[in-house]
Design an enzyme around this catalytic site. Sequence first.
Site, mmCIF file in Angstrom:
data_model
loop_
_atom_site.group_PDB
_atom_site.id
_atom_site.type_symbol
_atom_site.label_atom_id
_atom_site.label_comp_id
_atom_site.label_asym_id
_atom_site.label_seq_id
_atom_site.Cartn_x
_atom_site.Cartn_y
_atom_site.Cartn_z
ATOM 1 N N TYR A 296 -7.774 -0.376 3.565
ATOM 2 C CA TYR A 296 -8.739 0.522 2.929
ATOM 3 C C TYR A 296 -9.858 -0.279 2.282
ATOM 4 O O TYR A 296 -9.716 -1.476 2.019
ATOM 5 C CB TYR A 296 -8.050 1.390 1.872
ATOM 6 C CG TYR A 296 -6.984 2.285 2.435
ATOM 7 C CD1 TYR A 296 -7.322 3.425 3.158
ATOM 8 C CD2 TYR A 296 -5.637 1.994 2.260
ATOM 9 C CE1 TYR A 296 -6.338 4.248 3.692
ATOM 10 C CE2 TYR A 296 -4.654 2.810 2.791
ATOM 11 C CZ TYR A 296 -5.009 3.935 3.504
ATOM 12 O OH TYR A 296 -4.029 4.740 4.035
ATOM 13 N N GLY A 297 -10.966 0.413 1.992
ATOM 14 C CA GLY A 297 -12.019 -0.241 1.226
ATOM 15 C C GLY A 297 -11.523 -0.573 -0.165
ATOM 16 O O GLY A 297 -11.808 -1.637 -0.713
ATOM 17 N N GLU B 95 -13.745 3.357 -7.171
ATOM 18 C CA GLU B 95 -12.369 3.037 -7.568
ATOM 19 C C GLU B 95 -12.202 3.138 -9.081
ATOM 20 O O GLU B 95 -11.157 3.577 -9.573
ATOM 21 C CB GLU B 95 -11.982 1.650 -7.066
ATOM 22 C CG GLU B 95 -12.027 1.487 -5.549
ATOM 23 C CD GLU B 95 -11.261 2.552 -4.797
ATOM 24 O OE1 GLU B 95 -10.234 3.028 -5.311
ATOM 25 O OE2 GLU B 95 -11.690 2.925 -3.694
ATOM 26 N N GLU C 127 -10.043 12.969 -4.703
ATOM 27 C CA GLU C 127 -11.179 12.303 -4.066
ATOM 28 C C GLU C 127 -12.509 13.031 -4.228
ATOM 29 O O GLU C 127 -13.547 12.391 -4.359
ATOM 30 C CB GLU C 127 -10.878 12.069 -2.586
ATOM 31 C CG GLU C 127 -9.734 11.094 -2.334
ATOM 32 C CD GLU C 127 -10.015 9.679 -2.840
ATOM 33 O OE1 GLU C 127 -11.165 9.374 -3.196
ATOM 34 O OE2 GLU C 127 -9.056 8.885 -2.873
ATOM 35 N N GLU D 100 -6.948 2.728 -5.722
ATOM 36 C CA GLU D 100 -7.022 2.856 -7.169
ATOM 37 C C GLU D 100 -5.714 2.517 -7.861
ATOM 38 O O GLU D 100 -5.244 3.278 -8.732
ATOM 39 C CB GLU D 100 -7.477 4.266 -7.534
ATOM 40 C CG GLU D 100 -6.573 5.398 -7.059
ATOM 41 C CD GLU D 100 -6.852 5.912 -5.663
ATOM 42 O OE1 GLU D 100 -6.399 7.024 -5.360
ATOM 43 O OE2 GLU D 100 -7.500 5.209 -4.866
ATOM 44 N N GLN E 19 0.880 -1.169 0.000
ATOM 45 C CA GLN E 19 0.000 0.000 0.000
ATOM 46 C C GLN E 19 0.914 1.214 0.000
ATOM 47 O O GLN E 19 1.564 1.506 0.993
ATOM 48 C CB GLN E 19 -0.923 -0.005 1.216
ATOM 49 C CG GLN E 19 -1.711 1.272 1.416
ATOM 50 C CD GLN E 19 -2.633 1.587 0.255
ATOM 51 O OE1 GLN E 19 -3.215 0.687 -0.354
ATOM 52 N NE2 GLN E 19 -2.771 2.858 -0.073
ATOM 53 N N TYR F 36 -13.294 14.193 0.287
ATOM 54 C CA TYR F 36 -14.307 13.405 -0.398
ATOM 55 C C TYR F 36 -15.635 14.161 -0.495
ATOM 56 O O TYR F 36 -16.170 14.363 -1.595
ATOM 57 C CB TYR F 36 -14.534 12.086 0.343
ATOM 58 C CG TYR F 36 -13.344 11.165 0.392
ATOM 59 C CD1 TYR F 36 -13.292 10.027 -0.412
ATOM 60 C CD2 TYR F 36 -12.270 11.410 1.247
ATOM 61 C CE1 TYR F 36 -12.205 9.164 -0.359
ATOM 62 C CE2 TYR F 36 -11.181 10.558 1.303
ATOM 63 C CZ TYR F 36 -11.148 9.436 0.498
ATOM 64 O OH TYR F 36 -10.071 8.587 0.547
#
EC number: 3.4.11.-
Length: 623
Positions: A267-268, A296, A318, A271, A140, A382
């Site tokens: 993370y969910g 994503e 975002e 990208e 990551q 976001y």
Amino acid sequence: MKLPAVLEERRAAATDRSTLSNYEDFAVRHTNLELEVAFDERQIRAEVCYDLEQTGKGVAEVHLDTSYVQLECILVDGKRVPWELRERQEPLGSQLVITPEGGLPARFQLTCRSVTTARSTAVQWLGGAQTAGKPYVYTQLESVHARSLVPCFDTPACKSPFTVRVRSPLRAVVAGQEQPGSGKDGVYVFEQPVPIPIYLLGLAAGDIACAPLGPRSNVYCEPALLEAAAGEFGGEIERFLDAAEELLPRYIWGNYNLLVCPSSYPYGGMEVAGTSFISPSVIAYDRSNNDLIVHEMAHSWSGNLITNANWGHFWLNEGWTVYLERRITGALHGEDTRQFSSLLGMAELEVAIRASNGASFALVEDVSESVNPDNVVSLAAYEKGSALLLHLERELGGTAAFDPFIKHYFGKFGGQSLTTWQFLDILFDFFADKREKLERIDWKTWLFAPGMPPKLTYSTSLADDVYDLAEQWLEKAVQLRLPEEFAAEFSGSVLAAFTTAQQILFLNTIIQGGVSPDNTFDWTQHPVAAAALLSVYADTLGKSRNQEIIYRRYNFQLTAGMEDAYPEITTWLGSTGRMKHVRPIYRRLASIDKALAASTFQEHREKYHPICRAAIQADLGLS
């Protein structure tokens, strides 16, 4: 064309202060990355070769970012050269200074050989007990963790095409398109022809299987999860891509693939260019979380094609992505769905701001050398960012006027890394005939003020019934005393008929004790009502496999002081590493029983990714 004074007076250079590299002195024409995964030693050996061209007056040195990597040698055009690793500067790592004798040519190949260490924040190693049975490793890299994988220009302002070869005893997946013959003799080859910053690179290696999802999409995951993943996402990707390409320039990344990571993924989704890395928590077994996939995917344009030039302008990644996600889901499911998602997002932003202990939540942040970019990530980028774009859409004439700008922006400026001021230059230039409308926008509050943005109105058609049900529960919690009274008053079928997003709003509203966060309702004073709510909705809340529902149910149980749920909750905290879910539960648990929160974290800490581990440790005030 000058911007209004309130914007011009704050205009700042695009320089990224979160890197110790001299990236502005070079253009990276291509990056060739050779990786060797050693599971037994828990190391990744790397040889990275940068094709560099000087961008201005000749410089004598190359400065790269590093963090906890062991350097072996540095070469310029194949010849070893002197280098110095300077003293570590938290939180940015150690600057690598390369000074070839005789200077640097205008264009040259720079090669660095290195090995990761146990302190690498980019890499998580998992043993067989933490996976479906075999060892696994994944990276990551956002925002400043690529420097702990290889020496690099670790900034979103620096982009290049990549060729990546991974030698691994288990299958490897990397950002980009897998090449013919990949996997032969344990060498996996990927090409990423579209220039990207290094944080959008990603690596995973382990017992990974693959299944097709559509004509230009595949899913990678551990074999035990393959059937569930294919069932959840099969047929969806092409539908999402088609809807996206109606709004945006064509998708240029080849296939759009998914890699479902092990449960510790923090993370969910991430990208990673061409292959989004996602948490298995997205699999709800009813496709109800697939909007995250749209998010994503939308990053393929916002974030990956046009990128924030530094982390102070993270909203350009975002905010745009949330806006595009909601435009795409609105096209698929109706405008009311888009409006509802915006309303839900703004409500969650307000809750986050109130719980933040004074954090800024400004849209444009000043990220200095002493600031860890990971720590400035907030819902503001976001939700405030997407709300600003929705506000612009409305003020400039609706989607009919704004959609041509979307295609212009991503079509003409794709491949660049931009700041807020560069975005505004583009906006004011495109809408030169509507400058008066643009000048009426409260830019100072939207971009620079802390806290909530100016209030927008949203359709509440999908929210009204949810709010009504929540308010009924809060009213009856005070009035009724017996479980059977609640059973007579409420029917489980009502919540079951709601969409998952409506169920989430219901739980959010119940947890905060009302539609407005300004309330004094205390669930610990109404234990019969709290237990009755979970009983009435047992089929919907108690049997849900959707982690978005599960974590909110646990949050409610903690809010209501339901101590009999603590063992289940603390066990669950060891089953997932998604920060969106575990951090709020740890914080809530700590507010009730700090010792239990700390001991639970100590029990599970090695299961978490280093980024997640550090965040929870900070949340709990542990050294």
